[in-house]
Motif scaffolding. Structure first.
Motif, PDB file in Angstrom:
ATOM      1  N   ALA A 298       0.835  -1.208   0.000  1.00 14.80           N
ATOM      2  CA  ALA A 298       0.000   0.000   0.000  1.00 14.80           C
ATOM      3  C   ALA A 298       0.865   1.251   0.000  1.00 14.80           C
ATOM      4  CB  ALA A 298      -0.924  -0.007   1.211  1.00 14.80           C
ATOM      5  N   GLY A 299       1.942   1.254   0.775  1.00 13.28           N
ATOM      6  CA  GLY A 299       2.829   2.412   0.823  1.00 13.28           C
ATOM      7  C   GLY A 299       3.492   2.685  -0.516  1.00 13.28           C
ATOM      8  N   SER A 300       3.963   1.637  -1.172  1.00 12.69           N
ATOM      9  CA  SER A 300       4.600   1.801  -2.483  1.00 12.69           C
ATOM     10  C   SER A 300       3.595   2.318  -3.506  1.00 12.69           C
ATOM     11  CB  SER A 300       5.181   0.464  -2.957  1.00 12.69           C
ATOM     12  OG  SER A 300       6.203   0.022  -2.099  1.00 12.69           O
ATOM     13  N   ALA A 301       2.411   1.727  -3.525  1.00  8.11           N
ATOM     14  CA  ALA A 301       1.386   2.159  -4.477  1.00  8.11           C
ATOM     15  C   ALA A 301       0.922   3.583  -4.186  1.00  8.11           C
ATOM     16  CB  ALA A 301       0.201   1.202  -4.452  1.00  8.11           C
ATOM     17  N   ARG A 302       0.844   3.936  -2.907  1.00  8.72           N
ATOM     18  CA  ARG A 302       0.444   5.299  -2.538  1.00  8.72           C
ATOM     19  C   ARG A 302       1.459   6.310  -3.069  1.00  8.72           C
ATOM     20  NH1 ARG A 302      -0.075   4.262   2.432  1.00  8.72           N
ATOM     21  NH2 ARG A 302      -2.163   3.455   2.166  1.00  8.72           N
TER      22      ARG A 302
ATOM     23  N   PHE B   5       1.975  14.671 -11.715  1.00  8.85           N
ATOM     24  CA  PHE B   5       2.389  14.826 -13.104  1.00  8.85           C
ATOM     25  C   PHE B   5       1.289  14.585 -14.121  1.00  8.85           C
ATOM     26  CE2 PHE B   5       6.360  13.937 -10.853  1.00  8.85           C
ATOM     27  CZ  PHE B   5       7.112  15.027 -11.268  1.00  8.85           C
ATOM     28  N   LEU B   6       0.363  13.686 -13.809  1.00 11.68           N
ATOM     29  CA  LEU B   6      -0.665  13.316 -14.785  1.00 11.68           C
ATOM     30  C   LEU B   6      -2.052  13.837 -14.429  1.00 11.68           C
ATOM     31  CD1 LEU B   6       0.343   9.553 -15.284  1.00 11.68           C
ATOM     32  CD2 LEU B   6       0.952  11.509 -16.730  1.00 11.68           C
ATOM     33  N   GLY B   7      -2.249  14.195 -13.176  1.00  7.71           N
ATOM     34  CA  GLY B   7      -3.562  14.637 -12.708  1.00  7.71           C
ATOM     35  C   GLY B   7      -4.247  13.534 -11.917  1.00  7.71           C
ATOM     36  N   ALA B   8      -5.107  13.929 -11.007  1.00  7.90           N
ATOM     37  CA  ALA B   8      -5.769  12.986 -10.104  1.00  7.90           C
ATOM     38  C   ALA B   8      -6.718  12.036 -10.825  1.00  7.90           C
ATOM     39  CB  ALA B   8      -6.531  13.747  -9.020  1.00  7.90           C
ATOM     40  N   ASN B   9      -7.244  12.432 -11.972  1.00  7.79           N
ATOM     41  CA  ASN B   9      -8.232  11.610 -12.670  1.00  7.79           C
ATOM     42  C   ASN B   9      -7.643  10.787 -13.811  1.00  7.79           C
ATOM     43  OD1 ASN B   9     -10.380  12.466 -11.051  1.00  7.79           O
ATOM     44  ND2 ASN B   9     -10.487  14.366 -12.215  1.00  7.79           N
TER      45      ASN B   9
ATOM     46  N   VAL C 272      -5.450   6.681 -11.045  1.00  3.20           N
ATOM     47  CA  VAL C 272      -6.555   5.957 -10.409  1.00  3.20           C
ATOM     48  C   VAL C 272      -6.164   4.499 -10.164  1.00  3.20           C
ATOM     49  CG1 VAL C 272      -8.948   5.184 -10.694  1.00  3.20           C
ATOM     50  CG2 VAL C 272      -8.302   7.520 -11.331  1.00  3.20           C
ATOM     51  N   ALA C 273      -5.470   3.888 -11.115  1.00  2.00           N
ATOM     52  CA  ALA C 273      -5.039   2.499 -10.945  1.00  2.00           C
ATOM     53  C   ALA C 273      -4.082   2.370  -9.761  1.00  2.00           C
ATOM     54  CB  ALA C 273      -4.370   1.991 -12.215  1.00  2.00           C
ATOM     55  N   ALA C 274      -3.132   3.288  -9.634  1.00  2.58           N
ATOM     56  CA  ALA C 274      -2.199   3.245  -8.507  1.00  2.58           C
ATOM     57  C   ALA C 274      -2.925   3.478  -7.188  1.00  2.58           C
ATOM     58  CB  ALA C 274      -1.089   4.276  -8.696  1.00  2.58           C
TER      59      ALA C 274
END
Length: 96
Positions: free
Chosen positions: A40-44, A53-57, A62-64
């Motif tokens: 979870a920490g790595s993915a977060r 860099f890419l935006g929240a949406n 979203v996958a990460a």
């Protein structure tokens, strides 16, 4: 994998797509090994960098975020409300 990650970070910096790709793979490996908190920490970390860099949406963000949420939950739990909101918001943005 950790040595590869360290080398990528040294060569490219933390937010580089190659670094984030290795980091999400590390998260998946940690999850498969039962190291849910580490996964979870790595993915977060990936989700936060991708959001910057890419935006929240963005689908990769979203996958990460999904991996971060799944890794943080005990097995068998439903999606957290935050993850459900992210997916709903992302889907709504995509249909605009």
């Amino acid at each position: 994998m950790r040595r590869l990650l360290a080398g990528q970070r040294a060569g490219h910096g933390n937010g580089h797509p190659l670094v984030l790709g290795v980091l999400i793979q590390l998260s998946r490996a940690q999850y498969a090994q039962g190291k849910r908190g580490e996964a979870a920490g790595s993915a977060r970390e990936v989700a936060e960098q991708r959001a910057t860099f890419l935006g929240a949406n963005h689908p990769e963000t979203v996958a990460a975020a999904w991996y971060a949420e799944v890794g943080a939950e005990p097995p068998g739990q439903e999606m957290t409300p935050r993850l459900n909101m992210l997916i709903t918001r992302s889907a709504a943005e995509a249909t605009r």
